[in-house]
Design a protein around this motif. Structure first.
Motif, PDB file in Angstrom:
ATOM      1  N   HIS A 160      45.123  45.000  32.408  1.00 59.86           N
ATOM      2  CA  HIS A 160      43.804  45.098  33.039  1.00 59.86           C
ATOM      3  C   HIS A 160      43.495  43.769  33.724  1.00 59.86           C
ATOM      4  O   HIS A 160      43.762  42.695  33.156  1.00 59.86           O
ATOM      5  N   GLY A 202      41.025  52.780  35.697  1.00 61.60           N
ATOM      6  CA  GLY A 202      40.582  51.738  34.772  1.00 61.60           C
ATOM      7  C   GLY A 202      39.903  52.349  33.561  1.00 61.60           C
ATOM      8  O   GLY A 202      40.009  53.555  33.303  1.00 61.60           O
ATOM      9  N   GLU A 203      39.179  51.493  32.849  1.00 65.92           N
ATOM     10  CA  GLU A 203      38.618  51.903  31.562  1.00 65.92           C
ATOM     11  C   GLU A 203      37.229  52.559  31.712  1.00 65.92           C
ATOM     12  O   GLU A 203      37.073  53.756  31.488  1.00 65.92           O
ATOM     13  N   ALA A 204      36.259  51.756  32.084  1.00 66.43           N
ATOM     14  CA  ALA A 204      34.869  52.233  32.132  1.00 66.43           C
ATOM     15  C   ALA A 204      34.061  51.230  32.940  1.00 66.43           C
ATOM     16  O   ALA A 204      34.451  50.066  33.059  1.00 66.43           O
ATOM     17  N   PRO A 205      32.926  51.664  33.471  1.00 61.29           N
ATOM     18  CA  PRO A 205      32.092  50.710  34.212  1.00 61.29           C
ATOM     19  C   PRO A 205      31.595  49.584  33.306  1.00 61.29           C
ATOM     20  O   PRO A 205      31.307  49.805  32.130  1.00 61.29           O
ATOM     21  N   GLY A 206      31.502  48.389  33.871  1.00 56.22           N
ATOM     22  CA  GLY A 206      30.840  47.272  33.197  1.00 56.22           C
ATOM     23  C   GLY A 206      29.415  47.156  33.731  1.00 56.22           C
ATOM     24  O   GLY A 206      28.934  48.060  34.444  1.00 56.22           O
ATOM     25  N   PRO A 231      33.174  51.543  40.908  1.00 53.37           N
ATOM     26  CA  PRO A 231      34.091  50.904  39.959  1.00 53.37           C
ATOM     27  C   PRO A 231      34.652  49.578  40.481  1.00 53.37           C
ATOM     28  O   PRO A 231      34.787  49.383  41.691  1.00 53.37           O
ATOM     29  N   PHE A 232      34.964  48.709  39.552  1.00 54.73           N
ATOM     30  CA  PHE A 232      35.656  47.449  39.851  1.00 54.73           C
ATOM     31  C   PHE A 232      35.000  46.655  40.988  1.00 54.73           C
ATOM     32  O   PHE A 232      35.624  46.399  42.016  1.00 54.73           O
ATOM     33  N   ASN A 246      37.674  55.581  36.793  1.00 55.73           N
ATOM     34  CA  ASN A 246      37.760  55.121  35.414  1.00 55.73           C
ATOM     35  C   ASN A 246      37.930  56.298  34.463  1.00 55.73           C
ATOM     36  O   ASN A 246      37.585  57.440  34.803  1.00 55.73           O
ATOM     37  N   GLU A 304      29.156  47.315  37.591  1.00 54.14           N
ATOM     38  CA  GLU A 304      29.505  48.648  38.107  1.00 54.14           C
ATOM     39  C   GLU A 304      28.373  49.641  37.816  1.00 54.14           C
ATOM     40  O   GLU A 304      28.030  50.485  38.644  1.00 54.14           O
TER      41      GLU A 304
END
Ligand code: URA
Length: 243
Positions: free
Chosen positions: A217, A101-105, A114-115, A141, A108
């Motif tokens: 995504h 994936g992209e990056a932690p939100g 992650p996710f 990520n 996360e």
């Protein structure tokens, strides 16, 4: 295609209806697309003879530990100052599928995994729809730290983190990579083409290298559920590549 109860439930959650036939035709597998980046090196410990395996497994465990510690203390870019913690990756270190994936939100960053938010729940459903569980795959990520306010990762942040992901890919040595979303797909394939042009076919990280499938995504799919059908096609394509 035979679907079990969990897959059927996951497909329902994705809003996808599948008609089963007794002798379903095989999915069309589009031509393989070579792409720029070098193939990860790495030996496949799963193939090792039993006597050699314990040594190789010990070495791999040491390499994972060292990499995880390096990431935990990383200060290669400015995101080190704003993160709560790094988000290394999770799952089966011997996985066939590696999801990137992209990056932690925010969630996360809080939990260190992650996710784990709503997008993560949909990702779990998407995987389940093709018979994979979150525990079976390895999830990582492009960035190990959360960009503030969920802004897009900057090129210098992606560059600073690149070698961590590369080493994770080498250690897992998966059969395929699934890049979810534009940032992951563009960073891995070193292109600025949109996801709509990258999805639906098989890329390779180098001629003859690791196969990579791109899909939307899950956060985008939550906003645009009409695209879930295409994501389902991408997942079936990915599944068709497994030996
Ligand atoms: N979106 C991502 O790309 N990765 C995460 O870990 C969470 C949300």
């Amino acid at each position: 295609m035979h679907l079990d109860r969990l897959q059927r439930r996951a497909l329902d959650a994705m809003g996808i209806q599948v008609w089963e036939s007794v002798a379903a035709p095989a999915a069309d597998v589009p031509a393989v697309e070579p792409a720029g980046a070098p193939a990860p090196a790495g030996t496949d410990a799963r193939q090792a003879p039993v006597a050699a395996r314990s040594g190789a497994a010990r070495q791999a465990a040491g390499a994972w530990e060292a990499l995880e510690a390096e990431v935990r203390h990383c200060t290669r870019c400015a995101l080190a100052a704003s993160r709560t913690q790094t988000v290394f990756g999770v799952g089966n270190r011997d996985a066939d599928w590696m999801v990137i994936g992209e990056a932690p939100g925010a969630e996360e960053d809080r939990q260190g995994e992650p996710f784990v938010g709503r997008a993560g729940q949909l990702l779990n459903q998407m995987l389940r729809a093709v018979g994979q569980s979150r525990e079976q795959v390895y999830i990582a990520n492009i960035l190990k730290c959360r960009p503030p306010n969920n802004r897009d990762p900057k090129p210098e942040e992606i560059a600073a983190c690149r070698d961590y992901l590369q080493r994770q890919i080498e250690l897992v040595s998966p059969q395929l990579l699934l890049a979810v979303g534009r940032i992951a797909a563009q960073a891995l394939l070193q292109t600025d083409a949109p996801v709509g042009r990258l999805r639906g076919r098989v890329h390779r990280l180098a001629p003859g290298g690791l196969p990579l499938v791109v899909t939307y995504h899950p956060a985008y799919l939550l906003r645009s559920p009409a695209q879930k059908r295409k994501a389902w096609e991408d997942l079936r394509l990915a599944r068709s590549l497994l030996r």
